[in-house]
Design a protein around this motif. Structure first.
Motif, short mmCIF file in Angstrom:
data_model
loop_
_atom_site.label_atom_id
_atom_site.label_comp_id
_atom_site.label_asym_id
_atom_site.label_seq_id
_atom_site.Cartn_x
_atom_site.Cartn_y
_atom_site.Cartn_z
N THR A 82 0.83 -1.21 0.00
CA THR A 82 0.00 0.00 0.00
C THR A 82 0.86 1.26 0.00
OG1 THR A 82 -0.14 0.01 2.40
CG2 THR A 82 -1.91 -1.10 1.23
N CYS A 83 2.14 1.11 0.36
CA CYS A 83 3.05 2.26 0.32
C CYS A 83 3.78 2.32 -1.02
CB CYS A 83 4.07 2.17 1.44
SG CYS A 83 3.35 2.23 3.07
N GLY A 84 3.37 1.52 -1.99
CA GLY A 84 3.97 1.62 -3.32
C GLY A 84 5.11 0.66 -3.57
N HIS A 85 5.35 -0.26 -2.64
CA HIS A 85 6.41 -1.25 -2.88
C HIS A 85 5.79 -2.49 -3.50
CE1 HIS A 85 9.13 0.97 -0.26
NE2 HIS A 85 8.11 1.10 0.57
N ARG A 86 6.40 -3.01 -4.57
CA ARG A 86 5.97 -4.33 -5.00
C ARG A 86 6.58 -5.31 -4.01
NH1 ARG A 86 3.10 -5.75 -8.72
NH2 ARG A 86 3.42 -3.78 -9.78
N SER A 87 5.74 -6.06 -3.32
CA SER A 87 6.27 -6.92 -2.28
C SER A 87 6.04 -8.38 -2.63
CB SER A 87 5.63 -6.58 -0.93
OG SER A 87 4.24 -6.76 -0.99
N PHE A 88 7.08 -9.16 -2.53
CA PHE A 88 6.97 -10.60 -2.74
C PHE A 88 7.03 -11.27 -1.37
CE2 PHE A 88 8.79 -8.94 -6.60
CZ PHE A 88 8.13 -9.63 -7.59
N VAL A 89 6.04 -12.09 -1.06
CA VAL A 89 6.04 -12.82 0.20
C VAL A 89 6.02 -14.30 -0.11
CG1 VAL A 89 4.86 -13.21 2.39
CG2 VAL A 89 4.79 -10.95 1.33
N GLU A 90 6.99 -15.01 0.42
CA GLU A 90 7.06 -16.45 0.14
C GLU A 90 6.38 -17.23 1.25
OE1 GLU A 90 10.67 -18.30 -1.40
OE2 GLU A 90 10.62 -19.74 0.25
N ILE A 91 5.43 -18.08 0.86
CA ILE A 91 4.86 -19.05 1.79
C ILE A 91 5.57 -20.36 1.46
CG2 ILE A 91 2.76 -20.24 2.54
CD1 ILE A 91 2.59 -17.24 3.00
N MET A 92 6.36 -20.85 2.40
CA MET A 92 7.28 -21.95 2.11
C MET A 92 6.54 -23.15 1.49
SD MET A 92 9.69 -24.12 4.68
CE MET A 92 10.73 -22.82 5.30
N PHE A 93 5.52 -23.61 2.19
CA PHE A 93 4.64 -24.64 1.63
C PHE A 93 3.27 -23.99 1.44
CE2 PHE A 93 7.97 -27.35 3.10
CZ PHE A 93 7.95 -28.44 2.24
N GLY A 94 2.76 -24.10 0.22
CA GLY A 94 1.49 -23.43 -0.09
C GLY A 94 0.37 -23.82 0.85
N ASP A 95 0.48 -25.00 1.46
CA ASP A 95 -0.53 -25.46 2.42
C ASP A 95 -0.77 -24.42 3.51
OD1 ASP A 95 -0.32 -28.81 1.96
OD2 ASP A 95 1.36 -27.57 1.36
N PHE A 96 0.30 -23.66 3.85
CA PHE A 96 0.20 -22.74 4.98
C PHE A 96 -0.26 -21.35 4.60
CE2 PHE A 96 3.50 -25.93 6.19
CZ PHE A 96 2.60 -26.72 6.87
N ILE A 97 -0.69 -21.21 3.35
CA ILE A 97 -1.31 -19.95 2.96
C ILE A 97 -2.63 -19.81 3.71
CG2 ILE A 97 -2.73 -20.74 0.99
CD1 ILE A 97 -1.55 -18.31 -0.55
N THR A 98 -3.13 -20.94 4.27
CA THR A 98 -4.36 -20.87 5.06
C THR A 98 -4.22 -19.92 6.23
OG1 THR A 98 -3.60 -22.81 6.27
CG2 THR A 98 -5.16 -23.19 4.47
N TYR A 99 -3.01 -19.87 6.81
CA TYR A 99 -2.79 -18.93 7.93
C TYR A 99 -3.04 -17.49 7.49
CZ TYR A 99 -0.36 -22.46 10.80
OH TYR A 99 -0.04 -23.53 11.56
N ALA A 100 -2.78 -17.22 6.23
CA ALA A 100 -2.81 -15.83 5.75
C ALA A 100 -4.13 -15.46 5.10
CB ALA A 100 -1.66 -15.63 4.76
N PHE A 101 -5.12 -16.35 5.16
CA PHE A 101 -6.37 -16.07 4.45
C PHE A 101 -7.04 -14.78 4.91
CE2 PHE A 101 -8.28 -19.87 2.00
CZ PHE A 101 -7.12 -19.96 1.27
N ASP A 102 -6.99 -14.48 6.22
CA ASP A 102 -7.60 -13.23 6.68
C ASP A 102 -6.93 -12.05 6.00
OD1 ASP A 102 -9.20 -11.47 8.40
OD2 ASP A 102 -7.25 -10.98 9.26
N GLN A 103 -5.60 -12.10 5.94
CA GLN A 103 -4.87 -10.99 5.33
C GLN A 103 -5.22 -10.85 3.85
OE1 GLN A 103 -3.03 -8.73 6.84
NE2 GLN A 103 -3.56 -9.71 8.77
#
Lengths: 689, 452
Positions: free
Chosen positions: A429-450
Motif C-alpha cells: 500500500t506504500c507503493g512497494h511491490r512486495s513478494f512474500v514467500e509461503i514456504m509450503f502453499g498449504d500454509f497460505i491458510t494462515y494468511a487467508f484473513d490478510q
C-alpha cells in the motif's frame, strides 16, 4: 442476566482480583487530573476535539437508533480522549490504523468529521464514498478495518516503509483488549521487536469484548504480553489525561527517534453499548463511570466548552440535514475490479514457444533469476519469507543469493505466515511491490484473513484509492511424499477471492515468458509455483508436438500434436500440466485420442478465449487438476463454458477428497494418474459414439 | 554381466529414498568418466551422480522415480564404440524419460559434447513418421491394412476408419468398368488417409440433379419411401431372441438384394459413387442414449442360424461395452428396427459412408411397415421403389398365414425355411422328403440339399 465487572470478578476472584479496582482507581484518581488538563488553555484544541467526537458519535448513535444508518455502528463515547490527544502528535508521514471502533481515532487524526458523517449516511461524499461505512475508513495516512487485529501486521509493513524512508514517520495502531485473543497480535509484536519498527500499538482496555467481561476473555496481565517480546510497554488511562498525554508523546517520540516499538495499554471505559442493544452490563456500573466522564466534566464545569458543544451539535445537525440531497455512488463505478481483462476475441494469436529464448536451467534457477531481475530493476521491491536468507536460500532455493545481493529488501522472517503477508500488504500500500514467500502453499491458510479481508478488499472498500500490489508466492503440489499438510493444491480455495489474481506457473515455458506482464498488476496476486516443477528443466516437446503461447497479457500455453486433428481439449495447470506433457504420447497411445492440452497460467480471472477456441473445435473437454474436482478450477471452466452455449461434453479429473498420504502407493492413488485421464477420455469417447 | 555399478549413498539419516529429478544421459549412451548422469534430491539437498568410469550407461530409470539408498541405480558397461569419431550413439529409448518421446534415430540423435549428452532434433520441420495409438495399431491389424499406408501424424482409430475425411476408404470397392473413374481424385487427398480406389464419377445428368436438389427448398439429398408389409404373425423361421420381431428377416433378405441393387450398398463422396464390394449389414442397437450401428460382416453370405447367432452375440457384447471401433463402423447399409413401439412412420437418416438405411415400424401388434431412406446423389426413387417392393415380397414370404398358405407347416428340417419361401423366391423348386434309416420323415429344401 447482567454480567458486570463486579460479578465477573466475584465469580473468579483468583484470576481477576484487582480488575475492577484498576478501572475504578484509575477513574477515581485520574478525575482531578482530568480537570487540570481540561482547564489548561493549551489543551483547548484537544478538549474541543473530544467534544466534537462526542457530538458526532451522539448524532450517529441517534441516527442509528432511528434507522437512518444502514448497517451497524460502534461508538466510542467515554473513550474520546484517546483519539483527541492522538492528533496533537501526528506529523505528515505518520500513519494511523484502527479497528471497528474507529470514529474517534479518525476525527482525531484527520479532523474530517463531515466525511465520516457522510460515510455513515452512505453517500458519495463520504471518505470512502459510503462503501464500507462505520468500520472501513481510509484517508491519507489513516486506515481502519473491521476484523480484529488484522491491520496490525499491515501497520508493521507501513512502519517498515516509514523506517526506511528519508522523511521518517511512525505508525500508531489502535486495538481493543478483546483483540488480545487473536494470534496476529503476537506475531506482529514479535516482528515489531525483531525489526525495530517505529510502531506504537495502543491497546484500549475498556474491560469488555462486546458483551463478554474481560474475566472471560483475557488471562494474565496485558502489559506483560508485550514485555515478553521485549517491546516496551506503557500504561495510561483516559481520566489522568496529563499522564496519557505524556505517555503517548513518549511512545511516539521513541518510535520517531529511536525506531523502537511501544505497547501502550490505555485503560478506559465505554459508556455506550458495543453497538446498540447489546449491552448486558450492570447499569450501576455504567452510571458510576458516566459520573466520572471527562467530556461531561468539561461541559459541566466550563461554559465555553458547553457553548462549543452546543455549537457542534447545531453544526452536525445542519450537516446531517443536507445529506438527503447528496449523490449516491453508482454501481457501475463500484464493481469493476483491478484484475486484467481478457478480451473475448478469437482466434488467439499463437506463437511457438521454442522460437522464444529457452533455458537450460532448472525451473527453480530460472525463477531465482526472474525475481533477482525484479529486485534489480525495481528499487522499491521487497522479498520476504521464512528461512530465505543465505546460505540456506529458502526451502526450495528460489531465494538463493538474494539476501546477499539485496540485504535490506530481502528479509528472512519468523514463522508467521499471516503477519508476513500483512507486512507485505503494508509495504504494497506504500507503493512497494512486495513478494512474500509461503514456504509450503498449504500454509497460505494462515494468511487467508490478510488476503481476503485486507489485500483483496482495500481497492473496492477504500473507493479505488488504495492499490495493493502484493505477490504472495507459494509452492503447491504433491508427488513428493511430504504428506497431508505439505502436498496440497489449494487453488480451489484461492480462485474465489475477489479482486485477487491467482496465477499458476508451470515448467512448460520459462517464468519470464509466463510472467511477462503478470507481476505488473495493480492488485494482489497469489502466485503458485510447483514443487515438482522446481527441479525440472523447461519442457522439451517430443517430435511432432508443439508448445505454443498466446498473446494475452497473462498468457495461456497450448501443447498440440502437429499433423493431427484434436478431438478432445484437455485443460491442466501447474505441476499437473508438466505431468501430462511428459506423458503425452503414453496418453495418446492408451486412449486412442488426439487432444489439445491447454495450460492456463491465470486461474482467476480465467482467459476463456483459448479454451473456447479449442473446445469449439473438439466439442469435448477434460479438466485435470491435483486438487479435488468439487468446486474446482475445472468446475468453474465447465460452468463458464456452459454459459457461453458452446455444445460440448465434459469430464473433470481431480485428486481424491482425502488428505494426501505420504506412502508412494497411496499418494499416487490420491492424485490424478494417466489411467484416470485415459479413463475420462475413453468415457467421453463412449458417450460420443 | 561385467561393469561398474553406480550406487546411491545415504546422505541424511532421515531419508530412506531419494527422487530422480533429472536424467542427463539416457540409457545406452556412452559416457566419459565423471560425466553427470543423474540429479537426485532428498529432503535436504540435491545430489549429483557422476559416472565412475567411461563406458556405456545402462539404467531403467525415469524422472520422478524414487530410488532407495544402497541399491545400484545404473551400471557402466565397457564401451565398444571408441572408434566412433563423433561419439554419436543411437540411444535406447528410456521408458518415461522426458526425452524418450523424440523418435531418436530418424529425427533426433544423442550427441556427446563436453557439457554432456544432448538430444538434438535433426530438423524440426521435417515430417514426423506416423505414430499410432494402441487401438489404432490393433485396428490396422484387424483390417489387414499396413502401417506404411499412414505417412505421418498421430493416428487414432478415427483416422484408420477415415472418419475425419468422411470417406470409407478402407473397405474394398467393386470392380469399376467405367473409364470415368478417379476423376478429381486429388481433390481431397489427405496425408493421413488412403485415397480409395474404385470410385465412379457421377454422370452429368446426375450431377445436375444433385445440384438442383441441393438448391431446392428442402436442400437435402435424403429421400424416403415406405411400404406396408402387413401382418407377419407366425413367422418362419422362429427367431430365438428376436421373438416376434422381423429384424433378421429384413437383414437376411436386404443383404442378398444388395447384390442386385449395388447403388444401395454404396456411398457418395466428392462427385464419385463408391460401391462396396462386400455387404456388411448394419444393425442399429440402442438401449437408451448410446446408439451404435453394428456391422454384420458379409451378411449376404450368412444363413439364418449364423445371422441370429451373430446378432445376439453383438447385442450381448454391446451390453458389455465390448464392440470394437471397426465393428461399429464397417456397415455398408443399415437396418433400424423401431417395431418395439407403435409407430406409423419413420424418416431414417442415412449414416455417413452409406447410401441406404431401412427402418422397420409396427402399427399394431403384427402389422409391419418398411421404410427406405436413401441418398439421392447415388440412387433415386425408381430404383429404391423396386428394391423396397422386392424386399417386402421376400419378407412377407416368411409369414405363416394359415389361410393364405396351403403348405403351412411344411418347412425344411435343416434351415427351417418354409415351403412358401422356397417357392416364392423362384430359386428353389419345392422340397425333398427325406426318410432316415429309422423311417422318420423330414423335409429338405433345395438349397440345403444342393448346399449354399
Amino acid at each position: 442476566m447482567a454480567v458486570s465487572l463486579i460479578e465477573a470478578i466475584s465469580d473468579r476472584p483468583a484470576t481477576d482480583g484487582g480488575l475492577i479496582s484498576t478501572a475504578r482507581i484509575a477513574a477515581q484518581h485520574g478525575f482531578d487530573a482530568a480537570l487540570r488538563f481540561i482547564e489548561e488553555p493549551k489543551n483547548r484544541a484537544e478538549v474541543e476535539c473530544a467534544l466534537r467526537i462526542r457530538v458526532v458519535e451522539n448524532a450517529l448513535y441517534d441516527l442509528f437508533g432511528r434507522g437512518k444508518l444502514h448497517g451497524t455502528i460502534h461508538t466510542c463515547i467515554g473513550q474520546e480522549f484517546s483519539g483527541a490527544i492522538l492528533g496533537k502528535y501526528l506529523r505528515q508521514h505518520d500513519y494511523v490504523t484502527s479497528n471497528h471502533r474507529c470514529h474517534g481515532h479518525f476525527i482525531g487524526a484527520t479532523g474530517n468529521w463531515r466525511g465520516l458523517v457522510d460515510e455513515l449516511l452512505g453517500n458519495q461524499h463520504g471518505v470512502c464514498a459510503g462503501i464500507g461505512s462505520s468500520q472501513h475508513l481510509w484517508a491519507d495516512n489513516f486506515m481502519s478495518n473491521g476484523q480484529q487485529g488484522g491491520l496490525l501486521p499491515v501497520a508493521a509493513g507501513i512502519a517498515l516503509d516509514r523506517k526506511t524512508r528519508v522523511e521518517g514517520g511512525v505508525v500508531i495502531s489502535f486495538i481493543g483488549e478483546g483483540t488480545l485473543g487473536e494470534g496476529i497480535v503476537y506475531e506482529t509484536l514479535n516482528l515489531d521487536a525483531l525489526w525495530d519498527l517505529p510502531h506504537v500499538i495502543v491497546c484500549e482496555n475498556n474491560f469488555y469484548s462486546q458483551s463478554t467481561a474481560q474475566a472471560f476473555s483475557v488471562a494474565g496481565t496485558i502489559a506483560e504480553r508485550a514485555a515478553g517480546f521485549g517491546v516496551a510497554s506503557a500504561s495510561a488511562n483516559t481520566w489522568d489525561l496529563p499522564a496519557f498525554d505524556r505517555t503517548l508523546k513518549t511512545a511516539i517520540d521513541r518510535a520517531r527517534s529511536d525506531r523502537q516499538p511501544t505497547f501502550l495499554v490505555l485503560t478506559t471505559y465505554r459508556l455506550n453499548p458495543h453497538s446498540k442493544g447489546d449491552d448486558q452490563r450492570d447499569r450501576k456500573e455504567v452510571e458510576w463511570f458516566a459520573a466520572r466522564d471527562p467530556a461531561k466534566l468539561a461541559i459541566d464545569s466550563f461554559a465555553h466548552f458547553a457553548a462549543k458543544s452546543r455549537e457542534f451539535e447545531e453544526e452536525v445537525a445542519d450537516y446531517v440535514a443536507l445529506a438527503a440531497d447528496k449523490p449516491l455512488l453508482s454501481p457501475t463505478h463500484y464493481f469493476p475490479d483491478q484484475r486484467p481483462r481478457f478480451e473475448a476475441r478469437a482466434p488467439s494469436v499463437w506463437t511457438a514457444v521454442d522460437s522464444l529464448p529457452g533455458s537450460d536451467l532448472r525451473h527453480v534457477q530460472q525463477l531465482n533469476i526472474h525475481y533477482r531481475d525484479h529486485l534489480e530493476t525495481d528499487p522499491n521491491a521487497y522479498f520476504i519469507g521464512e528461512d530465505i536468507a543465505d546460505p540456506y536460500g529458502g526451502a526450495f532455493k528460489v531465494a538463493k543469493g538474494l539476501s546477499t545481493a539485496f540485504p535490506t529488501r530481502v528479509r528472512t522472517t519468523p514463522i508467521s505466515e499471516a503477519a508476513i503477508v500483512g507486512i507485505g500488504i503494508g509495504l504494497a500500500t506504500c507503493g512497494h511491490r512486495s513478494f512474500v514467500e509461503i514456504m509450503f502453499g498449504d500454509f497460505i491458510t494462515y494468511a487467508f484473513d490478510q488476503i481476503i479481508n485486507n489485500a483483496s478488499k482495500f481497492f473496492h472498500m477504500y473507493n479505488r484509492r488504495v492499490d495493493c500490489p502484493i505477490v504472495i508466492r507459494a509452492a503447491m503440489g504433491g508427488r513428493r511424499g511430504y504428506g497431508p499438510t505439505h502436498s496440497q493444491s489449494l487453488e480451489r480455495f484461492l480462485i474465489g477471492i475477489d479482486n485477487c489474481c491467482t496465477l499458476s506457473l508451470n515448467s512448460l515455458a520459462s517464468p519470464d515468458l509466463q510472467l511477462k506482464r503478470g507481476l505488473a498488476l495493480p492488485g494482489p496476486v497469489v502466485l503458485l509455483e510447483n514443487k515438482i516443477d522446481y527441479a525440472a528443466k523447461t519442457y522439451v516437446a517430443p517430435c511432432g508436438v508443439t508448445v505454443d503461447v498466446d498473446d494475452a497479457a497473462i498468457p495461456t500455453l497450448r501443447v498440440r500434436f502437429s499433423n493431427a486433428t484434436p478431438t478432445v481439449t484437455l485443460i491442466a495447470y501447474g505441476g499437473m500440466a508438466r505431468f501430462i506433457a511428459d506423458r503425452l504420447i503414453d496418453i495418446f497411445e492408451a486412449s486412442d485420442v488426439v487432444f489439445d492440452l491447454i495450460v492456463p497460467i491465470s486461474l482467476s480471472p480465467l482467459n476463456l478465449a483459448p479454451i473456447i477456441e479449442s473446445v469449439s473445435a473438439t466439442g469435448q473437454l477434460v479438466t485435470i487438476e491435483e486438487g479435488p474436482a468439487f468446486g474446482s478450477v475445472g468446475a468453474e471452466i465447465v460452468a463458464q463454458l456452459q454459459e457461453r452455449d458452446i455444445g460440448f461434453r465434459a469430464r473433470r479429473v481431480g485428486g481424491k477428497e482425502a488428505p494426501i498420504p505420504s506412502p508412494p502407493h497411496l499418494e499416487t492413488a490420491a492424485l490424478p494418474s494417466i489411467q484416470d485421464i485415459c479413463d475420462a477420455l475413453i468415457a467421453l469417447g463412449k458417450a460420443d459414439a | 554381466m561385467s561393469g561398474t555399478d553406480i550406487v546411491l549413498e545415504r546422505e541424511t539419516a532421515n531419508d530412506e529414498s531419494a527422487l530422480i529429478v533429472a536424467i542427463h544421459i539416457l540409457s545406452g549412451s556412452a559416457v566419459e568418466a565423471d560425466a553427470l548422469i543423474f540429479d537426485i534430491e532428498n529432503s535436504k539437498a540435491t545430489q549429483e551422480l557422476r559416472a565412475p568410469t567411461a563406458g556405456v550407461v545402462v539404467h531403467d530409470l525415469q524422472v520422478g522415480d524414487v530410488v532407495k539408498f544402497g541399491i545400484p541405480l545404473a551400471r557402466i558397461m565397457p564401451s565398444n564404440d571408441h572408434d566412433d569419431p563423433d561419439h554419436v550413439v543411437h540411444a535406447l529409448p528410456v521408458a518415461g524419460s522426458p526425452l524418450r518421446d523424440s523418435p531418436i534415430g530418424e529425427n533426433a540423435q544423442i550427441r556427446f559434447e563436453d557439457s554432456g549428452a544432448k538430444v538434438t532434433a535433426i530438423d524440426k520441420g521435417a515430417a514426423v513418421p506416423a505414430r499410432f495409438s494402441k487401438a489404432a495399431t490393433a485396428l490396422i491389424h484387424e483390417m489387414k491394412l499396413s502401417p506404411e499406408q499412414f505417412e505421418t501424424g498421430f493416428v487414432t482409430t478415427r483416422d484408420v476408419l477415415v472418419i475425419g475425411s468422411g470417406g470409407r476408404a478402407v473397405l474394398p470397392f467393386a470392380e469399376v468398368q467405367s473409364a470415368t473413374r478417379r476423376k478429381g481424385a486429388q481433390a481431397s487427398a489427405s496425408t493421413k488417409t488412403l485415397r480409395p480406389p474404385g470410385g465412379v464419377a457421377v454422370t452429368g445428368r446426375k450431377r445436375a440433379e444433385i445440384n438442383a436438389l441441393g438448391e431446392g427448398a428442402g436442400a437435402t439429398h435424403l429421400s424416403v419411401l415406405g411400404t406396408t408389409l402387413g401382418a407377419i404373425s407366425m413367422r418362419r423361421p422362429k427367431g430365438d431372441f428376436l421373438q416376434d420381431r422381423i429384424t433378421d428377416l429384413v437383414i437376411y433378405e436386404a443383404a442378398r438384394l444388395m447384390r442386385k441393387y449395388p447403388n444401395l450398398n454404396a456411398h457418395y463422396r466428392d462427385g464419385e459413387i463408391f460401391r462396396y464390394e462386400a455387404v456388411h449389414a448394419g444393425m442399429a442397437i440402442d438401449r437408451g442414449g448410446n446408439l451404435v450401428v453394428y456391422g454384420i460382416e458379409h451378411a449376404d453370405r450368412l444363413d439364418f442360424q449364423d445371422l441370429g447367432i451373430g446378432m445376439s452375440d453383438a447385442v450381448a457384447r454391446y451390453m458389455n461395452d465390448e464392440l470394437s471401433a471397426w465393428e461399429m463402423s464397417r456397415a455398408t447399409f443399415t437396418v433400424t428396427d423401431l417395431s418395439g413401439g407403435v409407430l406409423d412412420y419413420v424418416l431414417p437418416l442415412v449414416p455417413r459412408g452409406q447410401s441406404c438405411i431401412l427402418g422397420i415400424t409396427r402399427t399394431e401388434p403384427a402389422n409391419f411397415r418398411l421404410f427406405a431412406g436413401f441418398d439421392h446423389r447415388v440412387t433415386e426413387g425408381f430404383e429404391v421403389s423396386a428394391f423396397l417392393n422386392e424386399l417386402a415380397g421376400r419378407v412377407r414370404s416368411f409369414s405363416e398365414r394359415e389361410d393364405a398358405l396351403p403348405d403351412a407347416g411344411l418347412c425344411c428340417g435343416i434351415c427351417d425355411r418354409s415351403l412358401a419361401e422356397a417357392t416364392v423366391k423362384g430359386r428353389d423348386k419345392g422340397m425333398l422328403k427325406i426318410v432316415d434309416f429309422r423311417g422318420r420323415e423330414s423335409l429338405c429344401c433345395a438349397s440345403c440339399w444342393n448346399g449354399w
